[in-house]
Design a protein around this motif. Structure first.
Motif, mmCIF file in Angstrom:
data_model
loop_
_atom_site.group_PDB
_atom_site.id
_atom_site.type_symbol
_atom_site.label_atom_id
_atom_site.label_comp_id
_atom_site.label_asym_id
_atom_site.label_seq_id
_atom_site.Cartn_x
_atom_site.Cartn_y
_atom_site.Cartn_z
ATOM 1 N N ARG A 67 40.868 37.595 47.233
ATOM 2 C CA ARG A 67 39.673 36.851 47.660
ATOM 3 C C ARG A 67 39.400 37.093 49.147
ATOM 4 N N ARG A 68 40.441 37.097 49.955
ATOM 5 C CA ARG A 68 40.259 37.385 51.385
ATOM 6 C C ARG A 68 39.713 38.789 51.591
ATOM 7 N N LEU A 69 40.228 39.756 50.826
ATOM 8 C CA LEU A 69 39.738 41.128 50.898
ATOM 9 C C LEU A 69 38.260 41.197 50.525
ATOM 10 N N LEU A 70 37.909 40.619 49.391
ATOM 11 C CA LEU A 70 36.531 40.711 48.910
ATOM 12 C C LEU A 70 35.553 39.989 49.824
ATOM 13 N N ASP A 71 35.957 38.894 50.434
ATOM 14 C CA ASP A 71 35.091 38.224 51.411
ATOM 15 C C ASP A 71 34.724 39.183 52.529
ATOM 16 N N ARG A 72 35.688 39.918 53.022
ATOM 17 C CA ARG A 72 35.435 40.863 54.110
ATOM 18 C C ARG A 72 34.583 42.039 53.650
ATOM 19 N N PRO A 114 46.267 48.156 40.731
ATOM 20 C CA PRO A 114 45.199 47.443 40.017
ATOM 21 C C PRO A 114 45.726 46.098 39.530
ATOM 22 N N PRO A 115 44.847 45.146 39.266
ATOM 23 C CA PRO A 115 45.316 43.848 38.790
ATOM 24 C C PRO A 115 46.081 43.996 37.474
ATOM 25 N N ALA A 116 47.198 43.318 37.375
ATOM 26 C CA ALA A 116 48.055 43.426 36.189
ATOM 27 C C ALA A 116 47.619 42.443 35.114
ATOM 28 N N GLY A 117 47.709 42.882 33.874
ATOM 29 C CA GLY A 117 47.492 42.006 32.742
ATOM 30 C C GLY A 117 46.055 41.619 32.479
ATOM 31 N N THR A 118 45.101 42.359 33.029
ATOM 32 C CA THR A 118 43.696 42.020 32.809
ATOM 33 C C THR A 118 42.835 43.263 32.951
ATOM 34 N N GLU A 119 41.731 43.270 32.282
ATOM 35 C CA GLU A 119 40.734 44.334 32.434
ATOM 36 C C GLU A 119 39.781 43.990 33.572
ATOM 37 N N HIS A 120 39.843 42.752 34.032
ATOM 38 C CA HIS A 120 38.932 42.253 35.069
ATOM 39 C C HIS A 120 39.378 42.755 36.441
ATOM 40 N N ASP A 121 38.637 43.690 36.998
ATOM 41 C CA ASP A 121 38.944 44.252 38.315
ATOM 42 C C ASP A 121 37.827 43.838 39.265
ATOM 43 N N ARG A 122 38.071 42.777 40.016
ATOM 44 C CA ARG A 122 37.024 42.244 40.896
ATOM 45 C C ARG A 122 36.636 43.210 42.004
ATOM 46 N N LEU A 123 37.570 44.034 42.473
ATOM 47 C CA LEU A 123 37.227 45.025 43.492
ATOM 48 C C LEU A 123 36.233 46.029 42.932
ATOM 49 N N ALA A 124 36.514 46.572 41.765
ATOM 50 C CA ALA A 124 35.601 47.544 41.140
ATOM 51 C C ALA A 124 34.234 46.907 40.886
ATOM 52 N N GLU A 125 34.234 45.663 40.422
ATOM 53 C CA GLU A 125 32.974 44.973 40.162
ATOM 54 C C GLU A 125 32.174 44.774 41.442
ATOM 55 N N THR A 126 32.843 44.389 42.515
ATOM 56 C CA THR A 126 32.157 44.181 43.795
ATOM 57 C C THR A 126 31.538 45.479 44.289
ATOM 58 N N LEU A 127 32.279 46.565 44.179
ATOM 59 C CA LEU A 127 31.756 47.850 44.636
ATOM 60 C C LEU A 127 30.593 48.323 43.762
ATOM 61 N N SER A 128 30.688 48.141 42.460
ATOM 62 C CA SER A 128 29.632 48.624 41.561
ATOM 63 C C SER A 128 28.357 47.803 41.688
ATOM 64 N N GLN A 129 28.463 46.543 42.038
ATOM 65 C CA GLN A 129 27.287 45.682 42.123
ATOM 66 C C GLN A 129 26.404 46.006 43.323
ATOM 67 N N ASN A 130 26.885 46.836 44.225
ATOM 68 C CA ASN A 130 26.061 47.207 45.374
ATOM 69 C C ASN A 130 24.968 48.199 44.984
ATOM 70 N N PHE A 131 25.060 48.742 43.797
ATOM 71 C CA PHE A 131 24.082 49.707 43.345
ATOM 72 C C PHE A 131 23.146 49.070 42.333
#
Length: 177
Positions: A67-72, A114-131
């Motif tokens: 969360r701290r990473l994604l805020d930045r 990558p995040p363990a035990g989930t398909e949910h990768d918030r970093l990838a989602e954050t980067l892709s949503q910029n487009f």
């Protein structure tokens, strides 16, 4: 930008702080329950009581650090503006801001995987949503490149070289390909 600061005097808070430090600087498999409990000055039973398992404690620590990473990173993308011509520059800026943060704070391992035990990768989602439209595969590729840069630094590469490698990426949004 939020900063999560657990009450360090509580056993749960001490465990969370110990986990952030330990999992940030060493691979998950190398960190033991016993050492986490000792660093937090609690018993291993307290760890299991509050988090269920080492993986449960890791998940809490990762959530906080991510969360701290994604805020930045979100702030860096917002500062670059939203025009089509600035999307690539915004993502590059976010990748560099994120790398600098992870290196400075010693979060190479906890964020390098990558995040363990989930398909949910918030970093990838954050980067892709910029487009526009969102580019999920591009987000996953960029997240993998960013994590590879962190992994290289954790393995002893110069952070400046990892930064230069990320800066050299030419990101062409799908609508301009």
């Amino acid at each position: 930008m939020r900063e999560w600061v657990p009450v360090s005097t509580s056993p749960r808070g001490r465990l969370a702080l110990a986990a952030v430090e330990a999992f940030g600087t060493r691979p998950f498999a190398e960190v033991t329950v016993t050492e986490l409990a000792a660093a937090a000055q609690v018993t291993t039973g307290a760890l299991y009581h509050h988090f269920g398992s080492k993986l449960g404690l890791y998940a809490v620590a990762r959530e906080d650090v991510e969360r701290r990473l994604l805020d930045r990173m979100e702030g860096a993308m917002a500062a670059a503006g939203g025009s089509a011509s600035s999307r690539s520059a915004a993502v590059t800026s976010a990748l560099l801001v994120g790398l600098d943060f992870a290196v400075r704070e010693g979060f190479l391992y906890i964020l390098g995987d990558p995040p363990a035990g989930t398909e949910h990768d918030r970093l990838a989602e954050t980067l892709s949503q910029n487009f526009a439209p969102a580019a999920p595969l591009l987000g996953r590729v960029l997240a993998a490149a960013w994590r590879a840069a962190l992994t290289a630094v954790a393995a002893g590469e110069d952070p400046a070289q990892a930064r230069a490698a990320l800066a050299a990426l030419r990101i062409q949004p799908p609508d301009e390909a």
